[in-house]
Design an enzyme around this catalytic site. Structure first.
Site, mmCIF file in Angstrom:
data_model
loop_
_atom_site.group_PDB
_atom_site.id
_atom_site.type_symbol
_atom_site.label_atom_id
_atom_site.label_comp_id
_atom_site.label_asym_id
_atom_site.label_seq_id
_atom_site.Cartn_x
_atom_site.Cartn_y
_atom_site.Cartn_z
ATOM 1 N N HIS A 302 -57.318 88.153 19.820
ATOM 2 C CA HIS A 302 -58.550 88.803 20.603
ATOM 3 C C HIS A 302 -57.794 89.994 21.480
ATOM 4 O O HIS A 302 -56.887 89.942 22.061
ATOM 5 C CB HIS A 302 -59.283 88.033 21.319
ATOM 6 C CG HIS A 302 -58.655 87.256 22.695
ATOM 7 N ND1 HIS A 302 -58.744 87.886 23.836
ATOM 8 C CD2 HIS A 302 -58.159 86.117 22.767
ATOM 9 C CE1 HIS A 302 -58.425 86.963 24.695
ATOM 10 N NE2 HIS A 302 -57.829 85.997 23.772
ATOM 11 N N ASP A 314 -52.485 86.688 27.254
ATOM 12 C CA ASP A 314 -53.422 86.349 26.995
ATOM 13 C C ASP A 314 -54.587 87.650 26.539
ATOM 14 O O ASP A 314 -55.094 88.132 27.592
ATOM 15 C CB ASP A 314 -54.425 85.405 27.822
ATOM 16 C CG ASP A 314 -55.539 84.840 27.277
ATOM 17 O OD1 ASP A 314 -56.012 84.895 26.087
ATOM 18 O OD2 ASP A 314 -56.293 84.197 28.068
ATOM 19 N N GLU A 348 -63.362 87.777 23.151
ATOM 20 C CA GLU A 348 -63.196 86.464 23.008
ATOM 21 C C GLU A 348 -63.470 85.757 24.283
ATOM 22 O O GLU A 348 -64.365 84.477 24.549
ATOM 23 C CB GLU A 348 -61.828 85.942 22.706
ATOM 24 C CG GLU A 348 -61.636 84.486 22.416
ATOM 25 C CD GLU A 348 -61.247 83.619 23.794
ATOM 26 O OE1 GLU A 348 -61.354 82.404 23.383
ATOM 27 O OE2 GLU A 348 -60.761 84.089 24.669
ATOM 28 N N GLU A 349 -63.006 86.158 25.622
ATOM 29 C CA GLU A 349 -63.291 85.479 26.963
ATOM 30 C C GLU A 349 -64.611 85.259 27.346
ATOM 31 O O GLU A 349 -64.755 84.217 28.001
ATOM 32 C CB GLU A 349 -62.493 86.321 27.711
ATOM 33 C CG GLU A 349 -61.245 86.662 27.480
ATOM 34 C CD GLU A 349 -60.115 85.006 27.659
ATOM 35 O OE1 GLU A 349 -60.712 84.315 27.817
ATOM 36 O OE2 GLU A 349 -58.790 85.108 27.192
ATOM 37 N N ASP A 376 -53.476 82.775 19.750
ATOM 38 C CA ASP A 376 -54.117 82.791 21.271
ATOM 39 C C ASP A 376 -53.724 81.828 22.348
ATOM 40 O O ASP A 376 -54.358 81.150 22.852
ATOM 41 C CB ASP A 376 -55.658 82.983 20.988
ATOM 42 C CG ASP A 376 -56.292 83.437 22.373
ATOM 43 O OD1 ASP A 376 -55.813 83.633 23.248
ATOM 44 O OD2 ASP A 376 -57.497 83.036 22.471
ATOM 45 N N HIS A 447 -54.934 83.753 32.634
ATOM 46 C CA HIS A 447 -56.129 84.003 33.441
ATOM 47 C C HIS A 447 -55.951 84.240 34.856
ATOM 48 O O HIS A 447 -56.860 84.131 35.778
ATOM 49 C CB HIS A 447 -57.148 83.080 33.301
ATOM 50 C CG HIS A 447 -57.997 82.822 31.999
ATOM 51 N ND1 HIS A 447 -58.852 81.792 31.623
ATOM 52 C CD2 HIS A 447 -57.632 83.517 30.747
ATOM 53 C CE1 HIS A 447 -59.463 82.350 30.374
ATOM 54 N NE2 HIS A 447 -58.468 83.000 29.778
#
Ligand SMILES: [Zn+2]
Length: 492
Positions: A302, A314, A348-349, A376, A447
Site C-alpha cells: 500500500h 509501513d 489501506e490504513e 506489508d 504507526h
C-alpha cells in the site's frame, strides 16, 4: 487445516479431514486420467529445470544487492508521510507513476479511489495532580476532537476491552477510560491481533457506558516514548468520544500514579477533525507475460501511510519489495509466461479503499488472477511461507520454498490470510501466498513517528526481495495454476 509437506516428500499432501483427503485423491485421479500431460510418474511437472534454474539465479542476483533500499529512500525523501487524501498521498501517486515508468514497467496506470480524509490536528494529554506532567500521546485515527475547551476528568483503568465491556455504566460515567493492555513482542507479530481491538473498538465500548474519552496503552512494543496511532471506528449507535493512545512508558506512568491516587485526573485536548472524502488512486504497473500474458500474478503493497512518521516500514518497505522483485524479473532473459502485476493500493490504513475498489473493478478478470502476494509487515526477512491455495497444490508451494533456499524459511499453514489488501481478492476465490516477515522489531516503530528510513536495513530488505522474486517468478511460470478458493462474502 493442512500443514506443509516436508521438503523431501514427493507425494501430494493429504489433509487431516476426510473432505481434504477426498480432494487430494480426486486431484490424483484427475492427473492420472490426464495421460500425455503427465511427467515424472503420476505428478505434473510444475516447472521445467530451466525455470527452476532461472529462479535460483534470480535469488542469487537479489542476494548480491538490489535497489529496494533506493526505492524506499526515494519515497520517504521525495514524498514523506502520505495519509490517505492528503497532499502527501497525492504526491505518492505521482511518485509511483514516475518510478514504475522509469523502471520500465508497462501499462502504468491509476485507478481512481475515493478515500476518507481525516486531519489529526494537535494532541495534548496532561496528567494532573501532585505530579502533573505532559504525557506522550497520539490521537487515534478517525477520532473526533475534543473541542477547543478540551476535556478534564477522572481516569478509570481497565485491563482489556473484555474487562471494559463487563463493567457497569455507574463505574465509568463521565470518566476517562484507560485500557492498559500490553502488546507482547513475538516474531510473527501475533499479539497485534489480540490487542488492536482496544484501539478499534474501545471508544464505542467506553462511550456506550457513558465515558467522556478513551485512552489506551499503545498497540506497539517500543519501550521508548513513541505513541502508536492507527484506525479506530465508531459503532453507529454508540456516542462518539475522542480516543487517544499513550506511549508505553507514559502508560506505565499513568498506571503507577493510579495505584496511589484513585481520583487522578487527565486533561485531554485534540483538534482532530473529519473532512469530506478525497480522491486518491491505486497505481498499477506490469511486467508482461509471454504466452499466457492474460493470466496474472499480483504483487501488492500500500502506498498510503500514517502521518506521524515517514511510512518507511509501513509500507514503504512493502512497496520497495514488490516493485524491486518485479523489476528484477523484468531483467531476466527467460521471461515469465504470465504477467506480473504490481498494485500499489490506495488507503489501506483507513479502510482498504483501494483494495476494495480494485476487486470491484476487475470483474471477470478475477478468474485470471492465478496467485496474489502482498508485502506489508516491514523489511523482513521472510521466516515462513504460508499460503491459501487449493490443497492439491501444496506440493508446488513446497517446491517454491525449496527454491528460496539457502534462505532459512520454514513451511507454514495453508490457512493464511495473505494480508489486509488481499482480503477482497481472496474472498472472490483468488489463491494467496503469504511470505511471513520477521516482525520482532516492526511493532516498535509501526504507526509511530519513529517509522523512518533509519529503521530500514538494506541487506535484510534484499533477502526479502529475493524470496518474493522467486515466488513471483515461479508462480508466473508454473504449469497449471493453484486452483481456486471457495468464494466468501467480504465484510471489513
Ligand atoms: Zn501497512
Amino acid at each position: 487445516m493442512l500443514e506443509m509437506v516436508p521438503p523431501h516428500a514427493r507425494r501430494r499432501p493429504v489433509g487431516t479431514g476426510s473432505a481434504a483427503s477426498f480432494l487430494a485423491l480426486l486431484a490424483l485421479a484427475v492427473q492420472l486420467s490426464a495421460g500425455p500431460a503427465l511427467a515424472q510418474g503420476t505428478q505434473l511437472a510444475d516447472w521445467s529445470d530451466a525455470d527452476l534454474a532461472t529462479a535460483g539465479a534470480l535469488r542469487d542476483r537479489a542476494l548480491k544487492g538490489t535497489s529496494a533500499y533506493e526505492h524506499v529512500s526515494s519515497l520517504v525523501t521525495e514524498v514523506g508521510p502520505r495519509l490517505a487524501g492528503s497532499p502527501g498521498d497525492e504526491a505518492a501517486v505521482r511518485w509511483a507513476m514516475n518510478r514504475l515508468g522509469k523502471l520500465g514497467f508497462t501499462g502504468v496506470r491509476t485507478q481512481d479511489v475515493l478515500v476518507p480524509r481525516w486531519i489529526r490536528g494537535t494532541t495534548e494529554v496532561t496528567l494532573l495532580g501532585p505530579a502533573a506532567q505532559p504525557l506522550v500521546a497520539a490521537t487515534l485515527g478517525g477520532s473526533i476532537g475534543t473541542g477547543e475547551e478540551g476535556i478534564e476528568a477522572q481516569v478509570v483503568e481497565v485491563a482489556s476491552l473484555e474487562a471494559l465491556t463487563a463493567m457497569q455504566a455507574g463505574d465509568i460515567r463521565n470518566k476517562v477510560v484507560f485500557i492498559n493492555q500490553r502488546m507482547e513482542r513475538t516474531k510473527d507479530g501475533a499479539s497485534y491481533g489480540t490487542t488492536v481491538k482496544n484501539r478499534t473498538q474501545g471508544a464505542s465500548a467506553a462511550g456506550n457506558l457513558g465515558a467522556v474519552a478513551l485512552v489506551i496503552r499503545s498497540v506497539g512494543t517500543s519501550d521508548e516514548r513513541f505513541a502508536h496511532t492507527g484506525r479506530m471506528t465508531y459503532d453507529v449507535s454508540a456516542p462518539r468520544i475522542p480516543a487517544f493512545s499513550l506511549s508505553n512508558p507514559d502508560a506505565d506512568t499513568l498506571s503507577r500514579q493510579l495505584k496511589t491516587n484513585k481520583q487522578l485526573r487527565l486533561r485531554l485536548k485534540s483538534t482532530a477533525r473529519e473532512m469530506p472524502p478525497a480522491w486518491s488512486a491505486n497505481v498499477i504497473g506490469e511486467i508482461p507475460g509471454t504466452d499466457r500474458a492474460g493470466e496474472i500474478v499480483l504483487l501488492g503493497a500500500h502506498l498510503d501511510s500514517w502521518d506521524l512518521g515517514q511510512g518507511a516500514l509501513d509500507d514503504g518497505a512493502g512497496v520497495a519489495i514488490v516493485v524491486e522483485a518485479a523489476r528484477l524479473i523484468s531483467r531476466l532473459d527467460r521471461k515469465p509466461s504470465r504477467t506480473i502485476r504490481v498494485v500499489l493500493f490506495a488507503n489501506e490504513e483507513f479502510g482498504l479503499s483501494g483494495a476494495k475498489e480494485y476487486a470491484r473493478l476487475i470483474g471477470d478478470e478475477q478468474a485470471k488472477h492465478v496467485l496474489a502476494m502482498e508485502a506489508d509487515t516491514g523489511i523482513g526477512p521472510v521466516i515462513r511461507l504460508e499460503s491459501q491455495v487449493a490443497p492439491e497444490f501444496l506440493g508446488a508451494i513446497e517446491k517454491m520454498r525449496a527454491a528460496m533456499q539457502p534462505l532459512p524459511i520454514e513451511g507454514g499453514s495453508n490457512n493464511a490470510s495473505g494480508g489486509a489488501d488481499l482480503g477482497p481478492l481472496r474472498s472472490l476465490g483468488v489463491p494467496v501466498l503469504d511470505p511471513v516477515l520477521d516482525a520482532s522489531l516492526y511493532f516498535d516503530v509501526h504507526h509511530t513517528m519513529n517509522d523512518t528510513l533509519a529503521k530500514v536495513d538494506a541487506k535484510v530488505l534484499d533477502q526479502t526481495v529475493a524470496a518474493y522474486a522467486v515466488a513471483a517468478y515461479l508462480a508466473a511460470t508454473k504449469q497449471g495454476d493453484f486452483g481456486r478458493l471457495a468464494p466468501v462474502p467480504f465484510n471489513r
